[in-house]
Scaffold this active site. Structure first.
Site, PDB file in Angstrom:
ATOM      1  NE  ARG A  47       0.398   1.225   3.346  1.00 28.22           N
ATOM      2  CZ  ARG A  47       1.430   2.012   3.566  1.00 28.22           C
ATOM      3  NH1 ARG A  47       2.676   1.529   3.550  1.00 28.22           N
ATOM      4  NH2 ARG A  47       1.285   3.292   3.795  1.00 28.22           N
ATOM      5  N   GLY A  48       0.278   2.406  -0.104  1.00 29.80           N
ATOM      6  CA  GLY A  48       1.056   3.627  -0.267  1.00 29.80           C
ATOM      7  C   GLY A  48       1.067   3.956  -1.750  1.00 29.80           C
ATOM      8  CB  ALA A  49       0.021   6.990  -3.597  1.00 29.91           C
ATOM      9  NE  ARG A  90      -6.556   0.582  -1.612  1.00 24.82           N
ATOM     10  CZ  ARG A  90      -5.901   1.107  -0.564  1.00 24.82           C
ATOM     11  NH1 ARG A  90      -4.613   0.850  -0.393  1.00 24.82           N
ATOM     12  NH2 ARG A  90      -6.527   1.898   0.277  1.00 24.82           N
ATOM     13  CD  GLN A 196      -2.670   2.180   6.969  1.00 30.71           C
ATOM     14  OE1 GLN A 196      -3.179   2.583   8.016  1.00 30.71           O
ATOM     15  NE2 GLN A 196      -3.371   2.013   5.864  1.00 30.71           N
ATOM     16  CG  ASP A 237      -3.230   7.841  -0.678  1.00 33.98           C
ATOM     17  OD1 ASP A 237      -3.021   8.293   0.467  1.00 33.98           O
ATOM     18  OD2 ASP A 237      -2.985   6.665  -0.996  1.00 33.98           O
ATOM     19  CE  LYS A 248      -4.760   5.225   4.856  1.00 34.98           C
ATOM     20  NZ  LYS A 248      -5.779   4.408   4.153  1.00 34.98           N
TER      21      LYS A 248
END
Lengths: 344, 344
Positions: A47-49, A90, A196, A237, A248
């Site tokens: 995860r994480g853009a 996503r 996270q 993001d 987030k």
């Protein structure tokens, strides 16, 4: 650099650290098909853009590599559907679409045969990873000038090595400041519902020797009112062309608190995170995730079976943002014009 | 009234619902000694300022009942040390000291023999419980006028039947509005680290048929920015004489967000929660609790072994509070004078 590898291409497989298992276990999963990569993005193994962008590029490459059609047209249409599958994982992170576009350009600009293009797609995916690391390092060096020796920086979620190819955006800024000898302490919010901050940021910074203290999200206001925070640095993001930031859930809340306490609020994000087609935050789709992320923690029920809201992101108006740190420069207000200047 | 009993005196034992086990299990524990009551308060079997007050009164009564000394002087000194032990369990809730003072007055004003005083202490403890319920009902009725039909109310932590003798302060206001037929919906924050919102408020409201939606603490700003909250109503662990409010960590953050969104912020608390000796919030001791409440959730590790802050409460300046709802009236600004008028 971080002391672990978030994602790499190895023997025609995509290898990722399984972020769902951290900090308890450091395990790596191998994806041999694009479906496995898509599933890994959806299930938040990665995860994480920026990291999602790298994973999508590698997913398209591995999908293309494994097609067995002979003709160029059929190959192109297969890659297109692979690309669509990855883009559907996503909705909020724009890097996903950016990476898919970049892979598409390899197809569009190549006169090679199918086997040649397959190899070019693999090379391009590897390049996306290498460039991400270089981008984060440049962004980190630029942003580190904003941090002074002795500062305590609050960060939210994980915009670290784990959220990128291996250096980090917000944590890249902190890494870079530490690397030039500044004494920087970090306060990490745990970042419910997916934790996270507690699971990833605390683990990553602790492992790499940067002092970190953990708080619950509910403590941000109190900690700020006690004068314990000198700056906020976090990731994004998606950044709209007017400087509104999707990040987030909880980011907006922190921006209001920072503003009310006169604390600078910095967003660190590569230029690929800026969506120039998107006029403002209201136009950014916000992913609503599974209710069980709220009623359960790490598989254990914490609440009765009541109604739940679970937006994964929120929108911070550009007005609450002090600066946007990118690899091409630090944008100040008015963002509508300064972000345009960063466009490559 | 709630459909369960938070605390009661039964066959010379103090019976409490074990709030640590909710919502998974509805079990009740029996305390036969004052040490068991003190331990129950410390371990948060029972919590919430008014409920702690009731528990302390009953703890003193049960401790006094079980002493076996003959003389009045020795009895008085034993009750004093029992009282000190109960006062030492938690530092922030002022109701603990209020209840102990009230029990002390029974001793001070009685000419009876030891056996007679023991019975009077038991009666007084039972009266503290009954009066708490009546107080909350009165407070609820008064406060319910502030809520209009169709409103959505955000609450934090648990200021409900579980935090009091059985009706609730903040949730008492909501109960009272529902009881007169107003359609009130509640948004409950989960309230990390101890999850009183997820575990207790969601359970209590759901059980009593009041519609409730659960969010993480990090979602408060987003939910407010979407226009989904009409009012905030929450409780207090101690109110200073200038209107500063000590309440569950996260309350201050919510007050800043409510202010920035123009949403009324109501504190519901009995007059016994007002500490007239205390000039302001800075003078209220804030309990720092075990780090494991942050690094673990319900016994499961969620973070590596890093530094942690864990203040159990924070201070909301009176300036951020719209009104303080008590059983004797609703105080508006300036609180320094209006709170004085409520003093019995």
């Amino acid at each position: 650099m971080s002391s672990f590898k978030t994602i790499e291409w190895k023997d025609d497989k995509v290898v990722m650290i399984d972020q769902r298992k951290l900090p308890g276990e450091e395990t790596y999963i191998e994806c041999g098909t694009y479906e496995e990569v898509a599933e890994a993005i959806r299930k938040m193994v990665i995860r994480g853009a920026p990291a999602i962008g790298v994973a999508a590029a590698m997913g398209i490459a591995i999908g293309a590599l494994k097609t067995d059609s002979g003709g160029r047209d059929e190959f192109f249409s297969q890659v297109k559907s692979i690309s669509e599958a990855l883009k559907g994982t996503r909705p909020t992170a724009v890097n996903l679409f950016w990476a898919a576009d970049r892979m598409q350009r390899v197809l569009d600009n190549s006169a090679k045969d199918v086997e040649g293009i397959k190899q070019d797609l693999v090379l391009e995916a590897k390049r996306v990873l290498e460039e991400d690391i270089e981008t984060c390092k440049r962004l980190g060096r630029l942003g580190s000038d904003l941090l002074e020796d002795g500062m305590t920086v609050l960060t939210h979620c994980n915009a670290g090595a784990l959220a990128t190819g291996g250096y980090g955006t917000a944590l890249g800024v902190i890494r870079a400041a530490s690397e030039v000898g500044k004494d920087i302490k970090v306060i990490a919010t745990e970042t419910r519902p997916f934790l996270q901050g507690a699971r990833l940021t605390a683990w990553e910074l602790d492992r790499d020797g940067i002092p970190v203290s953990l708080i619950t999200d509910s403590m941000v206001g109190h900690i700020m009112s006690k004068g314990m925070v000198d700056a906020v640095v976090l990731g994004a993001d998606r950044v709209a062309s007017n400087g509104d930031v999707a990040n987030k859930i909880g980011t907006y809340m922190i921006s209001v608190l920072a503003k009310s306490h006169g604390i600078p609020f910095y967003v660190a994000a590569p230029v690929s995170t800026i969506d120039y087609e998107c006029p403002d935050g209201a136009s950014i789709p916000i992913e609503e995730r599974d209710r069980k992320e709220v009623t359960h923690i790490r598989g254990h029920r914490i609440a009765p079976d009541v109604a739940v809201f679970n937006p994964a992101f929120d929108i911070t108006p550009g007005d609450n943002v002090s600066s946007i740190i990118t690899e091409s420069g630090i944008a100040e207000k008015p963002f509508t014009s300064t972000l345009k200047d960063l466009k490559k």
